[in-house]
Motif scaffolding. Structure first.
Motif, short mmCIF file in Angstrom:
data_model
loop_
_atom_site.label_atom_id
_atom_site.label_comp_id
_atom_site.label_asym_id
_atom_site.label_seq_id
_atom_site.Cartn_x
_atom_site.Cartn_y
_atom_site.Cartn_z
N PRO A 165 41.43 37.86 42.50
CA PRO A 165 40.98 36.52 42.16
C PRO A 165 42.14 35.55 42.18
CG PRO A 165 41.14 37.89 40.20
CD PRO A 165 41.40 38.79 41.37
N THR A 166 41.85 34.29 42.37
CA THR A 166 42.90 33.29 42.24
C THR A 166 43.26 33.18 40.77
OG1 THR A 166 41.33 31.47 41.91
CG2 THR A 166 41.93 32.02 44.20
N PRO A 167 44.45 32.69 40.46
CA PRO A 167 44.80 32.51 39.04
C PRO A 167 43.77 31.68 38.29
CG PRO A 167 46.76 32.27 40.40
CD PRO A 167 45.58 32.37 41.35
N GLN A 168 43.16 30.72 38.99
CA GLN A 168 42.17 29.85 38.35
C GLN A 168 40.88 30.59 38.01
OE1 GLN A 168 43.89 28.99 41.21
NE2 GLN A 168 45.36 27.82 39.95
N GLU A 169 40.59 31.68 38.73
CA GLU A 169 39.38 32.45 38.44
C GLU A 169 39.55 33.35 37.23
OE1 GLU A 169 37.01 33.78 42.24
OE2 GLU A 169 39.16 33.90 42.72
N LEU A 170 40.78 33.66 36.86
CA LEU A 170 41.02 34.51 35.70
C LEU A 170 40.90 33.70 34.42
CD1 LEU A 170 44.18 36.47 36.92
CD2 LEU A 170 41.88 37.40 36.63
N PRO A 171 40.39 34.31 33.35
CA PRO A 171 40.43 33.62 32.05
C PRO A 171 41.86 33.20 31.75
CG PRO A 171 39.11 35.63 31.93
CD PRO A 171 39.77 35.64 33.28
N GLN A 172 42.02 32.00 31.26
CA GLN A 172 43.35 31.44 31.10
C GLN A 172 44.27 32.31 30.26
OE1 GLN A 172 43.37 27.42 29.73
NE2 GLN A 172 45.59 27.20 29.85
N ILE A 173 43.75 32.89 29.18
CA ILE A 173 44.61 33.69 28.31
C ILE A 173 45.04 34.98 28.99
CG2 ILE A 173 43.69 32.76 26.16
CD1 ILE A 173 41.94 35.20 25.93
N PHE A 174 44.39 35.29 30.12
CA PHE A 174 44.68 36.53 30.83
C PHE A 174 45.74 36.37 31.91
CE2 PHE A 174 42.16 40.51 30.81
CZ PHE A 174 41.59 40.34 29.56
N ARG A 175 45.86 35.20 32.44
CA ARG A 175 46.56 35.04 33.72
C ARG A 175 47.94 35.67 33.75
NH1 ARG A 175 45.06 28.67 34.55
NH2 ARG A 175 42.80 28.99 34.69
N ASP A 176 48.84 35.16 32.97
CA ASP A 176 50.22 35.62 33.05
C ASP A 176 50.40 37.08 32.62
OD1 ASP A 176 50.92 33.20 34.10
OD2 ASP A 176 51.59 32.35 32.18
N PRO A 177 49.88 37.47 31.43
CA PRO A 177 50.12 38.86 31.02
C PRO A 177 49.47 39.89 31.94
CG PRO A 177 48.67 37.73 29.46
CD PRO A 177 49.22 36.70 30.37
N MET A 178 48.28 39.60 32.48
CA MET A 178 47.62 40.58 33.32
C MET A 178 48.22 40.65 34.72
SD MET A 178 45.65 42.56 31.92
CE MET A 178 44.97 42.73 30.28
N MET A 179 48.61 39.53 35.27
CA MET A 179 49.28 39.53 36.57
C MET A 179 50.60 40.30 36.47
SD MET A 179 47.24 37.93 38.65
CE MET A 179 48.08 37.23 40.06
N GLU A 180 51.32 40.09 35.36
CA GLU A 180 52.60 40.77 35.16
C GLU A 180 52.40 42.27 34.99
OE1 GLU A 180 55.57 40.97 31.41
OE2 GLU A 180 55.42 38.97 32.31
N PHE A 181 51.44 42.66 34.11
CA PHE A 181 51.20 44.08 33.88
C PHE A 181 50.71 44.77 35.14
CE2 PHE A 181 48.23 47.52 32.74
CZ PHE A 181 49.12 48.38 32.10
N SER A 182 49.84 44.12 35.90
CA SER A 182 49.30 44.73 37.12
C SER A 182 50.39 45.01 38.14
CB SER A 182 48.23 43.81 37.73
OG SER A 182 47.12 43.72 36.89
N GLU A 183 51.30 44.09 38.30
CA GLU A 183 52.39 44.28 39.26
C GLU A 183 53.28 45.44 38.83
OE1 GLU A 183 54.44 43.81 42.71
OE2 GLU A 183 52.59 42.80 42.12
N GLN A 184 53.55 45.53 37.55
CA GLN A 184 54.39 46.62 37.05
C GLN A 184 53.68 47.97 37.15
OE1 GLN A 184 55.00 44.88 33.21
NE2 GLN A 184 56.94 43.93 33.76
N ALA A 185 52.38 47.98 36.85
CA ALA A 185 51.62 49.23 36.95
C ALA A 185 51.54 49.71 38.39
CB ALA A 185 50.21 49.02 36.38
N LYS A 186 51.42 48.78 39.32
CA LYS A 186 51.39 49.18 40.73
C LYS A 186 52.70 49.86 41.12
CE LYS A 186 50.68 47.62 45.47
NZ LYS A 186 50.28 46.52 46.37
N ASN A 187 53.81 49.31 40.67
CA ASN A 187 55.10 49.91 41.00
C ASN A 187 55.22 51.33 40.44
OD1 ASN A 187 55.94 47.61 42.38
ND2 ASN A 187 56.88 46.70 40.57
N VAL A 188 54.73 51.54 39.22
CA VAL A 188 54.74 52.89 38.65
C VAL A 188 53.82 53.79 39.46
CG1 VAL A 188 54.26 54.29 36.61
CG2 VAL A 188 55.30 52.03 36.35
#
Length: 373
Positions: A165-188
């Motif tokens: 989803p685009t950042p705008q499609e994500l609930p606002q309180i989710f955007r930064d923490p979830m994008m950050e966690f997802s990128e880190q989880a992918k690397n693991v």
């Protein structure tokens, strides 16, 4: 909010027609299980009562899921590969520590889940849907209308790759923490797929070359405190439909893994992730690494928060995902293929159609005249 009238657990059984009406009434509130708690219910509606769980012997096996320290990967890779192989062959699951995701990122992701679910119902309703082609979906029980019994859980589902989803499609309180966690989880995940490939005697990049890490899906779960936890489950016994799941849970606990027909508690431990083998992993390894049955017991304390990061293709709606079958290098005259080729989205679609019924999901993909080892 007008809370529907439910028949409580003093009535032992209900007809299919009664159940359908109560399910529809619950779904139409769009307020989920949390809405029931907020309304102050003291007894479970019948649609949540798991009769088999009530009668179950709840003695828990005194064993522990294997723990693998990723911190020494660069200097101790061979031993860690051996540990990964043994854990997936024996358990289909293991915990990892020192995996590289900062504790702060994990905490922020969990807090974002809690904040989303604890918003007013009106703020969440815009995401409430059972159209799983959408990239952001909030509801209670993805299989509410197909499973025989509902679970004590609300969820927000996010498709994070390959078409996020685009950042705008994500609930606002989710955007930064979830994008950050997802990128880190992918690397693991890239590291873990490498270890699993080597554990099978394949080159390190084999599963990545198969695009096992291409699809990413997040399930952000909220389990409110339950008034009658001995009569229901937060999530019934099930396997995951993808290749791998990374599960992050808070301090409430309640997660259990099935090991040799006995349920084993997986208590929370700060900074750890539980790695779970899914149905797609079982399919491509020809049942060498079987998908792990797991569940969540309900608690009278809470809320319990969890984040499941799943490597799987989702329902794209265009039939474009690739076919996956047992890896050829693992097959022989003495180890013939158990499963037919299938698309990742086909297995996911089967999960949504069948819910978490008792029939193992991969049974629908077995080749004729084959037996599971």
């Amino acid at each position: 909010m007008n809370t529907p009238k439910y028949t409580d657990t003093t009535t032992a059984s209900m007809s299919e027609n009664e159940r359908s009406k109560e399910v529809e009434a619950f779904d139409e509130t769009k307020s989920g299980v949390k809405g029931l708690v907020d309304a102050g219910i003291a007894r479970l509606p019948r649609i949540f009562v798991h009769q088999e769980y009530i009668q179950e012997d709840k003695t828990i096996c005194d064993l522990s899921v294997p723990v693998i320290d990723m911190g020494s990967l660069s200097s101790n890779r061979g031993e860690i590969v051996d540990q990964v192989r043994a854990a997936f062959e024996e358990w289909g699951a293991f915990k990892i520590v020192n995996h590289g995701i900062p504790t702060s990122s994990m905490s922020k992701a969990m807090e974002a889940v809690k904040e989303f679910h604890e918003q007013e119902t009106e703020a969440k309703k815009q995401y409430y849907s059972r159209d799983y082609l959408k990239k952001v979906v909030y509801n209670s029980n993805f299989d509410l209308h197909t499973n025989a019994v509902a679970n004590w859980r609300d969820s927000l589902y996010l498709i994070m790759a390959p078409n996020p989803p685009t950042p705008q499609e994500l609930p606002q309180i989710f955007r930064d923490p979830m994008m950050e966690f997802s990128e880190q989880a992918k690397n693991v995940g890239i590291s873990v797929f490498g270890l699993l490939s080597e554990a099978l005697g394949l080159k390190k990049s084999h599963m990545l070359d198969m695009e096992c890490a291409k699809g990413e899906f997040l399930a952000c779960n909220y389990y409110p405190a339950c008034p009658e936890p001995d009569k229901t489950l937060g999530f019934g016994s099930h396997t995951d439909s993808g290749f791998l799941t990374f599960l992050l849970q808070d301090e409430i606990g309640g997660l259990q893994v099935l090991h040799k027909d006995r349920w084993v508690d997986v208590p929370p431990s700060p900074g750890s992730l539980l790695v779970i083998s899914g149905d797609m992993m079982e399919l491509i390894t020809n049942a060498r690494f079987k998908s792990a049955y797991h569940r969540v017991v309900a608690k009278n304390s809470g809320p319990r928060i969890s984040v499941a990061f799943v490597f799987r293709m989702h329902l794209e709606g265009n039939g474009s995902s690739r076919l996956y079958g047992p890896i050829q290098e693992l097959l022989s005259e003495h180890n013939p293929p158990i499963y037919r080729e299938a698309k990742g989205e086909e297995i996911v679609a089967c999960r949504y159609a069948k819910g978490i019924e008792k029939t193992p999901l991969l049974w629908y993909f077995k080749l004729n005249n084959t037996q599971l080892p």
